[in-house]
Design an enzyme around this catalytic site. Structure first.
Site, short mmCIF file in Angstrom:
data_model
loop_
_atom_site.label_atom_id
_atom_site.label_comp_id
_atom_site.label_asym_id
_atom_site.label_seq_id
_atom_site.Cartn_x
_atom_site.Cartn_y
_atom_site.Cartn_z
N HIS A 1 0.84 -1.20 0.00
CA HIS A 1 0.00 0.00 0.00
C HIS A 1 0.87 1.25 0.00
CE1 HIS A 1 -3.58 2.36 1.63
NE2 HIS A 1 -2.56 3.17 1.91
N GLU A 2 1.87 1.27 0.91
CA GLU A 2 2.74 2.44 1.02
C GLU A 2 3.61 2.59 -0.22
OE1 GLU A 2 2.35 4.65 3.23
OE2 GLU A 2 0.85 3.42 4.23
N HIS B 1 1.71 4.28 -3.03
CA HIS B 1 1.73 5.74 -2.86
C HIS B 1 3.05 6.32 -3.38
CE1 HIS B 1 -1.83 6.41 -0.51
NE2 HIS B 1 -1.44 5.67 0.51
ZN ZN Z 1 -2.39 5.13 2.29
#
Ligand code: ZN
Length: 389
Positions: free
Chosen positions: A67-68, A71
């Protein structure tokens, strides 16, 4: 950003693990191995419960990292370089070297994480569909991870800045109004409001227990509300501080009178002879005509009262090889961002080859305090300048 240790680099981004993360890792492992799996799937061996519980926990961790990473990689493509990511209890915090300068870049970057979690959740749901008739433990793990990843996406889409949902909200406001400052203020205020709503909802559940919810559910919701309120308040203040620093240069923030001292001088001598009587805040430690390092008030504060008579300037100084250099005409905000990114508290100010002073986090904060009025006027509404000069 202290209390974290390095996990190594992935795609050139430094990953760090905050110690608080271990608490949630143990909680997640125990709740899967001891609660969820034994209740939902009776009849496995104890060892199998713990093996699957630990595997689920580790894959949950990998999901947060993905997830990170989503980003960060989308951010990088859109001109927002990410230096490091620190993984906390509720996910990660990226150390951006600068904020987005275009709403579109921020929107894409904010959406990338939840989108990645939804895709991973979908893949685990698929694995569950394929394995649920034959391999029960794997199917159980896949189903849990599908649910967890969707929950991760949903939680992060709560419109409380600085969560992803709050960033999406801010970027849309920013795109519509063209004002970075007021969009951030509104998004942070909404974030605080959402946090308060969660706290109120949690308290209602604890006392009234509607829809068969237990007081533990209420406690969790209130706890999440407290977290949201806190991060929104912190980012609201940060935006105000950053706006207050706008337009200042290093020369306005630096301390130019730093007395030269010997490395052998004790801390108590420094305090008695310079800090108390002269109000000095920085010292250049020079030995045999050469600069060895610098001592700031912050360094002095780390020495305990009983050690002040024995500790010497040469022992508590930041050695010259670890000092970074700033120039007087650089803007103060980019220097503060560099200090944050590198985790340092001071930089030498160099002009025409010579040391002309020291800029410290402390001196930047003093400058801020002079400018900073809580709840200040909305007239200072312009996008933040990006780092570098
Ligand atoms: Zn996030």
């Amino acid at each position: 950003m202290g209390n974290a240790f390095s996990l190594g680099k992935l795609f050139g981004i430094q990953f760090r693990l905050h110690y608080s993360w271990f608490i949630i890792f143990i909680l997640v492992t125990v709740s899967f191995s001891w609660q969820v799996f034994p209740v939902e799937y009776p009849g496995w061996s104890v060892v199998l419960y713990w093996v699957m519980g630990t595997a689920t926990s580790l894959l949950f961790f990998a999901s947060v990292v993905a997830h990170e990473l989503a980003h960060s990689l989308v951010g990088r493509v859109n001109g927002i370089p990410i230096r490091s990511i620190t993984l906390f209890i509720f996910g990660g915090v990226a150390q951006m070297t600068r904020e987005a300068t275009k709403p579109r870049a921020e929107l894409l970057m904010a959406l990338a994480g939840p989108a990645c979690s939804l895709v991973i959740g979908g893949l685990f749901a698929l694995l569950w569909l394929v394995t649920r008739d034959a391999i029960t433990p794997v199917a159980a793990m896949a189903l849990s991870l599908a649910v967890v990843n969707v929950a991760l996406a949903v939680f992060n889409l709560i419109p409380g800045f600085p969560l992803d949902g709050g960033r999406v909200f801010r970027s849309v406001l920013w795109g519509v109004t063209g004002s970075y400052g007021s969009s951030t203020r509104i998004a942070s205020r909404v974030g605080q409001g959402v946090g308060l709503l969660f706290i109120a909802g949690g308290v209602v559940i604890i006392f009234l227990r509607p829809f068969d919810l237990s007081w533990v559910n209420g406690l969790w919701i209130a706890f999440i509300g407290g977290f949201l309120l806190n991060v929104a308040s912190v980012s609201y203040r940060q935006v105000q501080l950053r706006e207050a620093l706008h337009g200042f240069t290093v020369s306005q923030a630096m301390t130019s009178v730093c007395p030269v001292v010997s490395p052998a001088i004790t801390v108590s001598q420094l305090v008695q002879e310079y800090v108390f009587t002269g109000g000095q805040r920085c010292f250049l430690v020079v030995d045999e005509g050469e600069l060895r390092g610098v001592v700031t008030l912050d360094d002095i504060k780390t020495v305990s009262q009983q050690d002040k008579d024995v500790a010497k300037a040469g022992e508590i100084m930041t050695p010259v090889n670890r000092l970074k250099v700033a120039h007087p005409e650089q803007d103060a905000l980019s220097i503060l961002e560099q200090m944050n990114a590198l985790g340092i508290g001071q930089m030498l100010v160099i002009s025409e080859g010579g040391v002309i002073g020291l800029v410290t986090r402390d001196s930047l904060m003093t400058l801020l305090r002079l400018r900073f009025k809580p709840g200040g006027s909305d007239s200072r509404d312009r996008p933040m300048r990006s780092g570098g000069s």
